[in-house]
Design an enzyme around this catalytic site. Structure first.
Site, PDB file in Angstrom:
ATOM      1  N   ASP A  42      -6.760 -20.075 -10.957  1.00  0.00           N
ATOM      2  CA  ASP A  42      -6.633 -19.930  -9.510  1.00  0.00           C
ATOM      3  C   ASP A  42      -6.579 -21.314  -8.884  1.00  0.00           C
ATOM      4  OD1 ASP A  42      -7.117 -17.368  -7.530  1.00  0.00           O
ATOM      5  OD2 ASP A  42      -7.685 -19.251  -6.561  1.00  0.00           O
ATOM      6  N   ASN A  95       0.535 -13.379 -11.406  1.00  0.00           N
ATOM      7  CA  ASN A  95       0.049 -12.652 -10.234  1.00  0.00           C
ATOM      8  C   ASN A  95      -0.083 -13.502  -8.982  1.00  0.00           C
ATOM      9  OD1 ASN A  95      -1.631 -10.576  -8.722  1.00  0.00           O
ATOM     10  ND2 ASN A  95      -3.191 -12.168  -9.063  1.00  0.00           N
ATOM     11  N   TYR A 165       8.814 -13.460   1.785  1.00  0.00           N
ATOM     12  CA  TYR A 165       8.114 -12.633   0.797  1.00  0.00           C
ATOM     13  C   TYR A 165       9.075 -11.624   0.181  1.00  0.00           C
ATOM     14  CZ  TYR A 165       4.299  -9.765  -1.129  1.00  0.00           C
ATOM     15  OH  TYR A 165       3.451  -9.083  -1.961  1.00  0.00           O
ATOM     16  N   THR A 200      -6.520  -5.855  -0.135  1.00  0.00           N
ATOM     17  CA  THR A 200      -6.872  -7.180  -0.638  1.00  0.00           C
ATOM     18  C   THR A 200      -6.823  -8.166   0.527  1.00  0.00           C
ATOM     19  OG1 THR A 200      -4.619  -7.942  -1.134  1.00  0.00           O
ATOM     20  CG2 THR A 200      -5.720  -6.569  -2.812  1.00  0.00           C
TER      21      THR A 200
END
Length: 260
Positions: A42, A95, A165, A200
């Site tokens: 991350d 991801n 996106y 999320t």
């Protein structure tokens, strides 16, 4: 917790980017529950370490790696660290992603925002897949799961305008098809997860806004937003031997949105 064949991942090593939050945490936990050791990568060092601690709490080995996936040298180092610390690389979840920072119609969309989203959501996926494939080809096996979106299959502007996106996730879907074909005879399967609305932090604080939640709930045929943990079943399917005869495909979990 253990899983029966063909979902058992005992002896496998997985790498998850964007592991410090949202769906990334869910991927790491279900992989560990199924028996895999997990490298948790991350941009946020503390978040990566926290997820690695979750994996270790499930009795598996973990590596916490700080990585900006838009930096190809950092991605190469991430994969090298995974193999050095955990011994191999069998599963990649590409991801890591961001939402459009300032959603707007194209004629008002900032160039800097466009580049920022594509750098993470498309280039980061490419770098991660390329480096993982270098290892998997040598091993003679592997699973790559790209995380796209239902917005990679259809336009979003009936709900909100997110052109960068949409463009990035559409490209990820077709990159997944290409990689699935390129490595079909190499015992490496490449498939995409295409989530709909999961609760999320990808959209910042949007899920704290009752008007936003009301709008997307009304848009979703099943009439609800998915909880993040609901991604675990589809993720494990693509990471395990259960999907060995599936490659270059998209697995859509969107409450029926793209069926409309």
């Amino acid at each position: 917790m253990s899983y029966p064949a063909p979902f058992d991942l005992s002896g496998s090593v997985a790498l998850v980017t964007g592991a410090g939050s949202g769906l990334g945490i869910e991927f790491c936990e279900v992989l560990a529950q199924a028996g895999a050791d997990v490298a948790c990568a991350d941009l946020d060092e503390g978040a990566a370490a926290a997820t690695a601690a979750r994996v270790e709490g499930l009795g598996r080995r973990a590596a916490a790696i700080t990585c900006d996936v838009s930096d190809e040298a950092a991605v190469a180092a991430m994969v090298d660290t995974t193999v050095r610390e955990l011994g191999r690389l069998d599963v990649l979840f590409a991801n890591a992603g961001i939402a459009d920072p300032n959603p707007a119609p194209v004629h008002q969309f900032r160039t800097a925002d466009w580049h920022q989203v594509l750098d993470v959501d498309l280039h980061g996926v490419f770098y991660s897949c390329r480096e993982a494939l270098g290892v998997m080809v040598q091993q003679g096996n592997g699973k790559i799961i790209t995380v796209a979106s239902m917005w990679g299959l259809t336009g979003a502007s009936s709900v909100f305008p997110i052109p960068a996106y949409n463009a990035a996730k559409g490209a990820v879907v077709n990159l997944t098809r290409e990689l699935g074909l390129e490595y079909a005879t190499a015992n490496i399967q490449v498939n995409a997860l295409c989530p709909g609305f999961y609760r999320t932090r990808l959209a910042g604080g949007a899920y704290d806004d009752p008007d936003f939640v009301s709008a997307i709930t009304a848009f979703t045929p099943m009439g609800r937003v998915a909880e993040a943990a609901e991604i675990r079943g589809p993720a494990l399917f693509l990471a395990s031997a259960a999907s060995d005869y599936m490659t270059g495909q998209t697995l859509v979990m969107d409450g029926g949105c793209t069926a409309k």
